[in-house]
Design a protein around this motif. Structure first.
Motif, PDB file in Angstrom:
ATOM      1  N   ARG A  42       0.961  -1.279   0.037  1.00  0.00           N
ATOM      2  CA  ARG A  42      -0.033   0.135   0.066  1.00  0.00           C
ATOM      3  C   ARG A  42       0.831   1.206  -0.097  1.00  0.00           C
ATOM      4  NH1 ARG A  42      -1.149   2.344   5.121  1.00  0.00           N
ATOM      5  NH2 ARG A  42       0.315   1.176   6.798  1.00  0.00           N
ATOM      6  N   PHE A  43       0.277   2.355  -0.698  1.00  0.00           N
ATOM      7  CA  PHE A  43       0.775   3.719  -0.432  1.00  0.00           C
ATOM      8  C   PHE A  43      -0.227   4.619   0.102  1.00  0.00           C
ATOM      9  CE2 PHE A  43       3.179   1.503  -3.734  1.00  0.00           C
ATOM     10  CZ  PHE A  43       4.281   1.510  -3.845  1.00  0.00           C
ATOM     11  N   VAL A  44       0.252   5.286   1.290  1.00  0.00           N
ATOM     12  CA  VAL A  44      -0.622   6.273   1.903  1.00  0.00           C
ATOM     13  C   VAL A  44      -0.637   7.720   1.242  1.00  0.00           C
ATOM     14  CG1 VAL A  44      -0.991   7.260   3.926  1.00  0.00           C
ATOM     15  CG2 VAL A  44      -0.119   4.930   3.815  1.00  0.00           C
ATOM     16  N   PRO A  45      -1.920   7.962   0.870  1.00  0.00           N
ATOM     17  CA  PRO A  45      -2.018   9.158   0.019  1.00  0.00           C
ATOM     18  C   PRO A  45      -1.804  10.244   1.082  1.00  0.00           C
ATOM     19  CG  PRO A  45      -3.973   7.872  -0.684  1.00  0.00           C
ATOM     20  CD  PRO A  45      -3.015   6.988   0.421  1.00  0.00           C
ATOM     21  N   GLY A  46      -1.305  11.768   0.625  1.00  0.00           N
ATOM     22  CA  GLY A  46      -1.051  12.464   1.730  1.00  0.00           C
ATOM     23  C   GLY A  46       0.453  12.460   2.144  1.00  0.00           C
ATOM     24  N   THR A  47       0.994  11.472   1.920  1.00  0.00           N
ATOM     25  CA  THR A  47       2.625  11.193   2.244  1.00  0.00           C
ATOM     26  C   THR A  47       3.565  11.226   1.013  1.00  0.00           C
ATOM     27  OG1 THR A  47       2.484   8.648   2.149  1.00  0.00           O
ATOM     28  CG2 THR A  47       1.701   9.899   4.419  1.00  0.00           C
ATOM     29  N   THR A  48       4.856  11.440   1.409  1.00  0.00           N
ATOM     30  CA  THR A  48       5.735  11.153   0.221  1.00  0.00           C
ATOM     31  C   THR A  48       6.173   9.787   0.028  1.00  0.00           C
ATOM     32  OG1 THR A  48       7.396  11.452   2.011  1.00  0.00           O
ATOM     33  CG2 THR A  48       6.939  13.399   1.003  1.00  0.00           C
ATOM     34  N   ILE A 123       2.030  12.046  -2.665  1.00  0.00           N
ATOM     35  CA  ILE A 123       0.985  11.494  -3.176  1.00  0.00           C
ATOM     36  C   ILE A 123      -0.097  12.404  -2.758  1.00  0.00           C
ATOM     37  CG2 ILE A 123      -0.408   9.472  -2.777  1.00  0.00           C
ATOM     38  CD1 ILE A 123       2.044   7.891  -2.092  1.00  0.00           C
ATOM     39  N   ASN A 124      -1.008  12.637  -3.954  1.00  0.00           N
ATOM     40  CA  ASN A 124      -2.227  13.479  -3.422  1.00  0.00           C
ATOM     41  C   ASN A 124      -3.122  12.836  -2.507  1.00  0.00           C
ATOM     42  OD1 ASN A 124      -4.933  14.676  -3.796  1.00  0.00           O
ATOM     43  ND2 ASN A 124      -4.079  15.589  -5.675  1.00  0.00           N
ATOM     44  N   PRO A 125      -3.461  13.589  -1.398  1.00  0.00           N
ATOM     45  CA  PRO A 125      -4.116  13.207  -0.434  1.00  0.00           C
ATOM     46  C   PRO A 125      -5.563  12.429  -0.852  1.00  0.00           C
ATOM     47  CG  PRO A 125      -3.451  15.232   0.209  1.00  0.00           C
ATOM     48  CD  PRO A 125      -3.306  14.903  -1.320  1.00  0.00           C
ATOM     49  N   SER A 126      -6.025  12.936  -2.077  1.00  0.00           N
ATOM     50  CA  SER A 126      -7.174  12.090  -2.610  1.00  0.00           C
ATOM     51  C   SER A 126      -7.109  11.106  -3.544  1.00  0.00           C
ATOM     52  CB  SER A 126      -8.122  13.232  -3.390  1.00  0.00           C
ATOM     53  OG  SER A 126      -7.157  13.475  -4.729  1.00  0.00           O
ATOM     54  N   ALA A 127      -5.746  10.464  -3.635  1.00  0.00           N
ATOM     55  CA  ALA A 127      -5.466   9.247  -4.572  1.00  0.00           C
ATOM     56  C   ALA A 127      -6.174   8.077  -4.013  1.00  0.00           C
ATOM     57  CB  ALA A 127      -4.016   9.118  -4.536  1.00  0.00           C
ATOM     58  N   VAL A 128      -6.841   7.261  -4.779  1.00  0.00           N
ATOM     59  CA  VAL A 128      -7.215   5.997  -4.551  1.00  0.00           C
ATOM     60  C   VAL A 128      -7.135   5.196  -5.860  1.00  0.00           C
ATOM     61  CG1 VAL A 128      -9.320   6.959  -3.298  1.00  0.00           C
ATOM     62  CG2 VAL A 128      -9.731   6.788  -5.787  1.00  0.00           C
ATOM     63  N   GLY A 129      -7.158   3.930  -5.603  1.00  0.00           N
ATOM     64  CA  GLY A 129      -7.069   2.852  -6.738  1.00  0.00           C
ATOM     65  C   GLY A 129      -5.703   2.340  -6.625  1.00  0.00           C
ATOM     66  N   VAL A 130      -5.062   2.171  -8.199  1.00  0.00           N
ATOM     67  CA  VAL A 130      -3.950   1.258  -8.275  1.00  0.00           C
ATOM     68  C   VAL A 130      -2.832   2.326  -8.735  1.00  0.00           C
ATOM     69  CG1 VAL A 130      -2.698  -0.492  -9.522  1.00  0.00           C
ATOM     70  CG2 VAL A 130      -5.261  -0.817  -8.736  1.00  0.00           C
ATOM     71  N   LEU A 131      -1.640   2.120  -8.043  1.00  0.00           N
ATOM     72  CA  LEU A 131      -0.362   2.575  -8.385  1.00  0.00           C
ATOM     73  C   LEU A 131       0.222   1.995  -9.264  1.00  0.00           C
ATOM     74  CD1 LEU A 131       1.851   4.990  -6.328  1.00  0.00           C
ATOM     75  CD2 LEU A 131       2.963   2.879  -7.641  1.00  0.00           C
ATOM     76  N   PHE A 172      -3.090   2.503  -3.317  1.00  0.00           N
ATOM     77  CA  PHE A 172      -3.551   3.628  -2.614  1.00  0.00           C
ATOM     78  C   PHE A 172      -4.225   3.054  -1.447  1.00  0.00           C
ATOM     79  CE2 PHE A 172      -2.725   5.899  -6.602  1.00  0.00           C
ATOM     80  CZ  PHE A 172      -1.342   6.321  -6.280  1.00  0.00           C
ATOM     81  N   SER A 173      -3.853   3.343  -0.290  1.00  0.00           N
ATOM     82  CA  SER A 173      -4.479   2.963   0.960  1.00  0.00           C
ATOM     83  C   SER A 173      -4.635   4.168   1.765  1.00  0.00           C
ATOM     84  CB  SER A 173      -4.008   1.850   1.667  1.00  0.00           C
ATOM     85  OG  SER A 173      -4.464   1.526   2.788  1.00  0.00           O
ATOM     86  N   PRO A 174      -5.803   4.911   1.817  1.00  0.00           N
ATOM     87  CA  PRO A 174      -5.827   6.228   2.441  1.00  0.00           C
ATOM     88  C   PRO A 174      -6.133   6.050   3.919  1.00  0.00           C
ATOM     89  CG  PRO A 174      -7.465   6.013   0.516  1.00  0.00           C
ATOM     90  CD  PRO A 174      -7.052   4.674   0.640  1.00  0.00           C
ATOM     91  N   GLU A 175      -5.483   7.006   4.677  1.00  0.00           N
ATOM     92  CA  GLU A 175      -5.396   6.901   6.033  1.00  0.00           C
ATOM     93  C   GLU A 175      -5.895   8.200   6.580  1.00  0.00           C
ATOM     94  OE1 GLU A 175      -2.146   5.696   8.260  1.00  0.00           O
ATOM     95  OE2 GLU A 175      -2.085   3.431   7.286  1.00  0.00           O
TER      96      GLU A 175
END
Length: 340
Positions: A42-48, A123-131, A172-175
């Motif tokens: 996973r990659f967390v939106p809103g982080t580098t 990573i844009n804080p609103s990112a969803v889906g697949v990277l 992308f795994s939003p937190e």
């Protein structure tokens, strides 16, 4: 005759360089994948996020004039792209926008000779889906010598182009750390009077939040006279209030300061109420919501006030008017009024 005592064969010297590229994420560990493909959890939106591209040369010749390209996804903003090398040359950094590119690179032959490109993005804080992000080597065309026998051409031949691209994949795994506060700016309330609660929901990030609920079960000893949800940069969602159960579902709130959802609830404390008036508001992230909340401790807030009985008693007495005679009967009325 000696003219036929010597034979010569002049072939153009065409370099061969077997280049190999690997791309991986330094930010998150790999779950699976082969030599050229990394699959991350996973990659967390809103982080580098930090990607590492490594190029090696298995030879047998020195590789000159090749390039590296990597097109980042649109929901990742490029912060920096840097290159370092051992027995090589990083060439020219032509990175712009979301495109990382280096041209004119040179790399010698050795297992210790590696060109490393480090890419840092947000990573844009609103990112969803697949990277999915792929690094590719750009091999210059090999040209024969132009000066005839004994001169060198340009470029080189890579005998194994299957190792000239590498990919990082993940989701992308939003937190979203949602926080709620509640207050009526009082420590005591008077039975029979009005009180107003203010409930604030904020998103401490790092990702945007959506699909959550905000609820406040107002105690039965309060008769609600009005309520409203005020949006500042977010959405209150759907009003699902029933009776004293004030509730909004499918709300959304971007991460960051200056954004909030505010419930304003006004009601009258019943005149016969006593004890403590305790009221709890919660923010709920249901199962299946796009984000997870890493800190459940901030998902509820309680306001407790001591109920005070206060009564303004007014006594009045009426009786006969004018003169009264000794020994006569008179009628008097004593009236007690509670004005609250």
């Amino acid at each position: 005759a000696t003219s036929n005592n010597e034979a010569r064969d002049d072939d153009p010297a065409t370099p061969w360089a077997d280049l190999s590229v690997v791309m991986k994420s330094v930010t998150t560990p790999a779950v699976s994948g082969g030599a050229s493909t990394q699959v991350n959890s996973r990659f967390v939106p809103g982080t580098t996020v930090t990607f590492l591209i490594e190029v090696s040369n298995l030879g047998p010749s020195v590789a000159t004039g090749f390039g590296i390209t990597n097109q980042l996804p649109g929901n990742i903003s490029l912060i920096s792209a840097t290159c370092a090398q051992l027995d090589g040359n990083c060439g020219v950094n032509g990175s712009t926008g979301n495109l990382v590119q280096f041209s004119g690179l040179r790399l010698g032959v050795s297992s210790d000779n590696i060109i490393r490109v480090v890419i840092v993005g947000f990573i844009n804080p609103s990112a969803v889906g697949v990277l999915s992000s792929t690094a590719s080597l750009v091999i210059p065309p090999s040209t024969p010598p132009v000066g005839g026998a004994g001169t060198a051409g340009s470029g080189f031949v890579d005998p194994n182009t299957a190792t000239n691209a590498a990919t990082v994949q993940g989701v992308f795994s939003p937190e979203a750390n949602l926080s709620i506060s509640k207050s009526n700016s009082q420590t005591t309330v008077v039975a029979g009077t009005q009180t107003t609660y203010q409930v604030d929901v904020t998103n401490l990030g790092p990702s945007d939040a959506s699909g959550f609920n905000v609820a406040d079960a107002v105690p039965a000893m309060v008769d609600i006279t009005s309520y409203a949800c005020v949006e500042t940069g977010g959405s209150c969602g759907t009003n699902a209030t029933v009776g004293n159960a004030v509730r909004y579902t499918n709300a959304s709130l971007p991460a960051g300061a200056g954004r909030s959802l505010r419930l304003v609830i006004t009601g009258t404390v019943k005149g016969d109420a006593s004890g403590t008036l305790s009221n709890t508001a919660v923010v709920e992230t249901p199962s299946g919501a796009p984000h997870t909340d890493p800190d459940a401790a901030s998902n509820s807030a309680t306001d407790a006030d001591q109920i005070v009985q206060q009564a303004d008693l007014v006594v009045s007495l009426t009786g006969p008017t004018g003169s009264v005679f000794a020994g006569s009967r008179g009628s008097y009325t004593l009236q007690v009024e509670n004005r609250g």
